[in-house]
Design a protein around this motif. Structure first.
Motif, PDB file in Angstrom:
ATOM      1  N   PHE A 114       0.852  -1.183   0.000  1.00 14.43           N
ATOM      2  CA  PHE A 114       0.000   0.000   0.000  1.00 14.43           C
ATOM      3  C   PHE A 114       0.889   1.236   0.000  1.00 14.43           C
ATOM      4  O   PHE A 114       1.825   1.330   0.797  1.00 14.43           O
ATOM      5  N   GLU A 115       0.615   2.167  -0.869  1.00 14.62           N
ATOM      6  CA  GLU A 115       1.393   3.402  -0.959  1.00 14.62           C
ATOM      7  C   GLU A 115       0.874   4.398   0.065  1.00 14.62           C
ATOM      8  O   GLU A 115      -0.297   4.424   0.388  1.00 14.62           O
ATOM      9  N   GLY A 116       1.769   5.217   0.585  1.00 14.94           N
ATOM     10  CA  GLY A 116       1.357   6.263   1.514  1.00 14.94           C
ATOM     11  C   GLY A 116       2.332   6.406   2.661  1.00 14.94           C
ATOM     12  O   GLY A 116       3.103   5.493   2.982  1.00 14.94           O
ATOM     13  N   ASP A 117       2.292   7.566   3.274  1.00 15.27           N
ATOM     14  CA  ASP A 117       3.198   7.862   4.375  1.00 15.27           C
ATOM     15  C   ASP A 117       2.860   7.103   5.654  1.00 15.27           C
ATOM     16  O   ASP A 117       3.710   6.929   6.519  1.00 15.27           O
ATOM     17  N   ASP A 118       1.618   6.668   5.792  1.00 15.30           N
ATOM     18  CA  ASP A 118       1.203   6.040   7.047  1.00 15.30           C
ATOM     19  C   ASP A 118       1.302   4.512   7.016  1.00 15.30           C
ATOM     20  O   ASP A 118       0.836   3.848   7.927  1.00 15.30           O
ATOM     21  N   THR A 119       1.906   3.945   5.981  1.00 12.69           N
ATOM     22  CA  THR A 119       2.052   2.500   5.935  1.00 12.69           C
ATOM     23  C   THR A 119       3.467   2.123   6.354  1.00 12.69           C
ATOM     24  O   THR A 119       4.443   2.675   5.865  1.00 12.69           O
ATOM     25  N   SER A 120       3.555   1.213   7.288  1.00 11.65           N
ATOM     26  CA  SER A 120       4.856   0.719   7.717  1.00 11.65           C
ATOM     27  C   SER A 120       4.816  -0.804   7.659  1.00 11.65           C
ATOM     28  O   SER A 120       3.752  -1.408   7.784  1.00 11.65           O
ATOM     29  N   PRO A 121       5.969  -1.425   7.464  1.00 11.24           N
ATOM     30  CA  PRO A 121       5.987  -2.890   7.344  1.00 11.24           C
ATOM     31  C   PRO A 121       5.427  -3.563   8.594  1.00 11.24           C
ATOM     32  O   PRO A 121       5.676  -3.120   9.711  1.00 11.24           O
ATOM     33  N   VAL A 122       4.665  -4.599   8.370  1.00 11.11           N
ATOM     34  CA  VAL A 122       4.148  -5.388   9.482  1.00 11.11           C
ATOM     35  C   VAL A 122       5.320  -6.154  10.092  1.00 11.11           C
ATOM     36  O   VAL A 122       6.211  -6.612   9.387  1.00 11.11           O
ATOM     37  N   ARG A 123       5.334  -6.232  11.419  1.00  6.83           N
ATOM     38  CA  ARG A 123       6.345  -7.015  12.124  1.00  6.83           C
ATOM     39  C   ARG A 123       5.632  -8.153  12.837  1.00  6.83           C
ATOM     40  O   ARG A 123       4.578  -7.947  13.451  1.00  6.83           O
ATOM     41  N   VAL A 124       6.208  -9.337  12.749  1.00 12.06           N
ATOM     42  CA  VAL A 124       5.589 -10.526  13.327  1.00 12.06           C
ATOM     43  C   VAL A 124       6.608 -11.317  14.124  1.00 12.06           C
ATOM     44  O   VAL A 124       7.819 -11.165  13.941  1.00 12.06           O
ATOM     45  N   TYR A 125       6.103 -12.157  15.012  1.00 13.87           N
ATOM     46  CA  TYR A 125       6.918 -13.172  15.669  1.00 13.87           C
ATOM     47  C   TYR A 125       6.195 -14.499  15.494  1.00 13.87           C
ATOM     48  O   TYR A 125       4.977 -14.552  15.326  1.00 13.87           O
ATOM     49  N   GLN A 126       6.965 -15.579  15.488  1.00 17.41           N
ATOM     50  CA  GLN A 126       6.371 -16.891  15.267  1.00 17.41           C
ATOM     51  C   GLN A 126       6.240 -17.661  16.569  1.00 17.41           C
ATOM     52  O   GLN A 126       7.024 -17.482  17.491  1.00 17.41           O
ATOM     53  N   THR A 127       5.208 -18.474  16.624  1.00 18.19           N
ATOM     54  CA  THR A 127       5.043 -19.433  17.706  1.00 18.19           C
ATOM     55  C   THR A 127       4.707 -20.771  17.063  1.00 18.19           C
ATOM     56  O   THR A 127       4.244 -20.825  15.916  1.00 18.19           O
ATOM     57  N   ASP A 128       4.947 -21.841  17.797  1.00 18.36           N
ATOM     58  CA  ASP A 128       4.599 -23.160  17.284  1.00 18.36           C
ATOM     59  C   ASP A 128       3.088 -23.311  17.248  1.00 18.36           C
ATOM     60  O   ASP A 128       2.394 -22.896  18.170  1.00 18.36           O
ATOM     61  N   SER A 129       2.610 -23.905  16.192  1.00 18.47           N
ATOM     62  CA  SER A 129       1.197 -24.228  16.063  1.00 18.47           C
ATOM     63  C   SER A 129       0.914 -25.511  16.840  1.00 18.47           C
ATOM     64  O   SER A 129       1.823 -26.290  17.120  1.00 18.47           O
ATOM     65  N   SER A 130      -0.335 -25.754  17.145  1.00 16.75           N
ATOM     66  CA  SER A 130      -0.706 -27.036  17.743  1.00 16.75           C
ATOM     67  C   SER A 130      -0.609 -28.149  16.693  1.00 16.75           C
ATOM     68  O   SER A 130      -0.633 -29.327  17.039  1.00 16.75           O
TER      69      SER A 130
END
Length: 186
Positions: A61-77
């Protein structure tokens, strides 16, 4: 006034109990390993661009208010699979997931994914990701596709090849890269 303190203490305990399982699976060393997600594509308009959110949808998405999403992983069941939770961590769990009709699901941010109601004829999957060789995929056959939207935006979806879709998409891959370390409620 006494009732206020009782309610406050119950709320604090409930909040810590609700949020604890999300990070306890990874935070044994005191921190969360954070990742940013970016597209790899032969299309120069998409290649190397980081995924961001617009509402609940992930894409470019273009625009000044968009920043990259940051995630962390956890093990799934589910054995060998992962969940991708968004950072910063809040009181309510946010997890990346796939939502939509069978065959072509949109990559989205889901609130309280374990209790998400997909609706009639829809699928919700948040605990089926693989993170291998620097790439994020969904469990099972399929591929990531980017579909053009308005104002040079692109929405990312997962296709298993069983849906009839428009021909204006681009095949992409989602790479993950280190985004440093985060802390729970930093």
């Amino acid at each position: 006034m006494k009732w206020f303190h009782n309610i406050l203490s119950i709320g604090l305990v409930a909040t810590s109990v609700a949020a604890a399982p999300l990070t306890s699976r990874q935070e044994s060393n005191g921190g969360l390993d954070l990742f940013k997600l970016k597209l790899t594509s032969p299309n120069a308009d998409l290649d190397g661009k980081y995924l961001a959110m617009n509402g609940e949808t992930l894409g470019i998405f273009e625009g000044d208010d968009t920043s990259p999403v940051r995630v962390y992983q956890t093990d799934s069941s589910k054995e060998g699979l992962k969940e991708l939770h968004t950072y910063p961590v809040g009181i309510v769990d946010h997890s990346l997931g796939l939502k939509g009709p069978p065959g072509l699901m949109t990559f989205v941010d889901m609130v309280s994914p374990g209790s998400a109601d997909p609706g009639d004829g829809q699928i919700v999957a948040y605990d089926t990701f693989r993170m291998t060789e620097g790439k994020v995929t969904n469990n099972g056959d399929g591929q990531w596709l980017a579909f053009p939207g308005q104002d040079q935006s692109w929405q990312v979806k997962w296709s298993d090849g069983t849906s009839v879709i428009t021909t204006d998409y681009m095949v992409v891959e989602i790479a993950y890269e280190d985004a440093g370390e985060g802390r729970y409620n930093e």
